[in-house]
Design an enzyme around this catalytic site. Structure first.
Site, PDB file in Angstrom:
ATOM      1  N   GLY A   1       5.949  -2.246   8.826  1.00  0.00           N
ATOM      2  CA  GLY A   1       5.270  -2.110  10.110  1.00  0.00           C
ATOM      3  C   GLY A   1       5.207  -3.437  10.836  1.00  0.00           C
ATOM      4  O   GLY A   1       6.046  -4.319  10.639  1.00  0.00           O
ATOM      5  N   SER A   2       4.197  -3.594  11.644  1.00  0.00           N
ATOM      6  CA  SER A   2       4.054  -4.782  12.475  1.00  0.00           C
ATOM      7  C   SER A   2       3.541  -5.965  11.658  1.00  0.00           C
ATOM      8  O   SER A   2       2.941  -5.796  10.592  1.00  0.00           O
ATOM      9  CB  SER A   2       3.089  -4.508  13.629  1.00  0.00           C
ATOM     10  OG  SER A   2       1.778  -4.316  13.130  1.00  0.00           O
TER      11      SER A   2
ATOM     12  N   GLY B   1       0.713  -6.401   8.597  1.00  0.00           N
ATOM     13  CA  GLY B   1       0.942  -7.185   7.398  1.00  0.00           C
ATOM     14  C   GLY B   1      -0.128  -8.232   7.158  1.00  0.00           C
ATOM     15  O   GLY B   1      -0.479  -8.528   6.005  1.00  0.00           O
TER      16      GLY B   1
ATOM     17  N   GLU C   1       7.660  -5.514   4.828  1.00  0.00           N
ATOM     18  CA  GLU C   1       8.769  -5.488   5.780  1.00  0.00           C
ATOM     19  C   GLU C   1       8.152  -5.406   7.170  1.00  0.00           C
ATOM     20  O   GLU C   1       7.722  -4.339   7.611  1.00  0.00           O
ATOM     21  CB  GLU C   1       9.684  -4.290   5.526  1.00  0.00           C
ATOM     22  CG  GLU C   1      10.384  -4.305   4.182  1.00  0.00           C
ATOM     23  CD  GLU C   1      11.448  -5.374   4.080  1.00  0.00           C
ATOM     24  OE1 GLU C   1      11.742  -6.026   5.104  1.00  0.00           O
ATOM     25  OE2 GLU C   1      11.975  -5.572   2.976  1.00  0.00           O
TER      26      GLU C   1
END
EC number: 1.2.1.3
Length: 499
Positions: free
Chosen positions: A232-233, A237, A254
């Protein structure tokens, strides 16, 4: 809702999808509501995690090749469901149909990879300094893997994680994006078919939980979830990472990408234009590997911009389910608003914008937009941000060192590429002084990675690796073993300790 009933029905979704629930699902094609689904309560998560752990304790003792057989059967079921699932991906995520089908093919490919891997979970044999001793590494199942996925690749990223996690002996709990729960439910049904055929998988081995931040937090914060793999963004994270590492869990992140292409004077411009167009416009700029920056030599800058402007103008925009469409919608109106705000900021920084206007005459209700090319005087703050939309910033350079410095001067480090026919430039870009990204390509765009290589990036991209190569090691625990087959007990480093 009725116009999409055939797509929904083709995936064997449970009745609760269309007859009740608390989460409304909308298609980005026209913004209409296509389903309702029941959400998981945060209060139910403890039972879900406990069930997954019970399944893990059984599954870890199943031989890895037998675990691989389950994944082989999943690949078979995906082949049978490819057309229906690909159309559902297009319906729910807004991708053009060929990209939806391509995403399912990626799932099939990772299953093939994982089946072979199930007989190759190798550890090293290591020379011991002590006579009569042998050292070796063994790899063991880890536990419960929590998989959190984003809307833009609603099924492929799940399969990268799940195929590997299963052959490595783990149980899986999947939290899909709230924007794309239908594809998750469909995949769960497909996996259930494989499980039923295998006869070896325990109940609770794979579960889907649907909900908001509270459900995600319960998964992330549980000490009984050994691994969190989150896509995600970067903002997401920053929240997930400290919570998992704070409890000493394993983590695969990721996150964002701000991917660039350097176009050198020797580049094949016809090839570069084709690569740029797909990488920047495909999935309406909503891939983590989408091309967002072009750093082009000043001697060919005007020519390249002219060619790109022409190519962009010929890319058909419209309903992603129509065969001629190349550019579908953004995921929602909020994404369109963020794109327009970024373009206004770029203009204020001296940028010249080609395209980028909302398109209102295609499919009413959808967030359709012209892909934008923005000529920038330099790499400003807005260029260094990742806007999840089809915006391509174009900047010039004079020397390769300058281009590489500009390329690396962003917080993200996912994918990168250079177009050149100069061997020295290509090798420099791939060297330690070149691209600082997890993926670096020559004469191919940054988007569309194959499953054979490990996928992931550095810096604010998170450092995680998924899919191929030795990414499987992230789903297992490493153990170093020493075996003494002598009648002596020599100590390492020559230490003497005689009682």
């Amino acid at each position: 809702m009725s116009q999409y009933k055939d797509i929904l029905a083709g995936n064997g979704l449970p009745e609760t999808v269309t007859s009740g629930g608390t989460l409304a699902v909308h298609t980005p094609i026209d913004g209409s509501e296509i389903a309702k689904v029941h959400q998981t309560s945060a209060g139910d998560m403890a039972a879900v995690i406990a069930s997954a752990n019970a399944a893990f304790r059984t599954w870890r003792s199943v031989p890895a090749p037998v675990r691989g057989e389950l994944v082989r059967l999943l690949g078979e079921e995906l082949r049978a469901a490819k057309e229906d699932l690909g159309r559902l991906v297009s319906l729910e995520a807004g991708k053009i149909l060929s990209e939806g089908l391509g995403e399912v093919q990626e799932m099939i490919d990772i299953c093939d990879f994982a089946v072979g891997l199930s007989r190759q979970l190798y550890g090293y044999t290591i020379a011991s300094e002590r006579p009569g001793h042998r050292m070796m590494e063994t790899w063991h199942p880890l536990g419960v893997a929590g998989v959190i996925t984003a809307f833009n690749f609603p099924v492929a990223v799940w399969s990268w994680n799940t195929a590997l996690a299963l052959v490595c002996g783990n149980a899986v709990i999947w939290k899909p994006s709230e924007k794309t729960p239908l594809t998750a439910l469909a995949c769960a049904r497909i996996l259930d078919k494989a499980i039923a055929r295998s006869g070896a998988a325990p109940e609770g081995l794979h579960q889907v939980v649907i909900g908001g931040a509270d459900v995600g937090e319960a998964l992330v914060n549980s000490p009984d979830v050994a691994l969190i793999s989150a896509t995600g963004s970067t903002r997401m994270g920053r929240s997930v990472g400290p919570n998992v590492t704070g409890r000493f869990g394993k983590l695969i992140l990721e996150l964002g990408g701000n991917n660039a292409m350097i176009v050198a004077p020797s580049a094949d411009l016809d090839l570069a234009v084709r690569a740029i167009t797909f990488s920047a416009v495909g999935t309406c700029g909503q891939r983590c590997t989408s091309l967002r920056r072009v750093i082009v030599h000043e001697s060919i800058r005007a020519d390249l911009v002219a060619r790109l402007t022409k190519a962009y103008s010929s890319a058909p925009i419209g309903n992603p389910l129509d065969s001629g469409t190349l550019v579908g919608p953004l995921i929602d109106k909020a994404a369109l608003e963020r794109m327009q705000a970024a373009l206004e900021t770029a203009k204020g920084d001296g940028g010249t914008v080609h395209g980028g206007k909302p398109v209102t005459d295609k499919v009413p209700g959808g967030a359709y937009v012209e892909p934008a090319i923005v000529e920038m005087p330099g790499q400003t703050d807005i260029v260094r941000e990742e806007t999840f939309a089809p915006i391509l910033y174009v900047m010039g350079y004079s020397e390769l060192d300058e281009a590489i410095e500009m390329h690396n001067d962003v917080p993200q480090g996912l994918s990168s590429c250079i177009f050149t026919n100069d061997l020295r430039e290509a090798e420099t870009f791939l060297s330690a002084v070149g691209s600082d990204c997890g993926i670096a390509n020559v004469n191919i765009g940054p988007s569309g990675a194959e499953i054979g290589g490990a996928f992931g990036g550095e810096k604010e991209t998170g450092g995680g690796r998924e899919s191929g190569s030795d990414a499987w090691k992230g789903y297992m625990r490493r153990q170093t073993n020493t075996i003494n087959y002598s009648r002596e007990l020599p100590l390492a480093q020559g230490v003497k300790f005689d009682v």
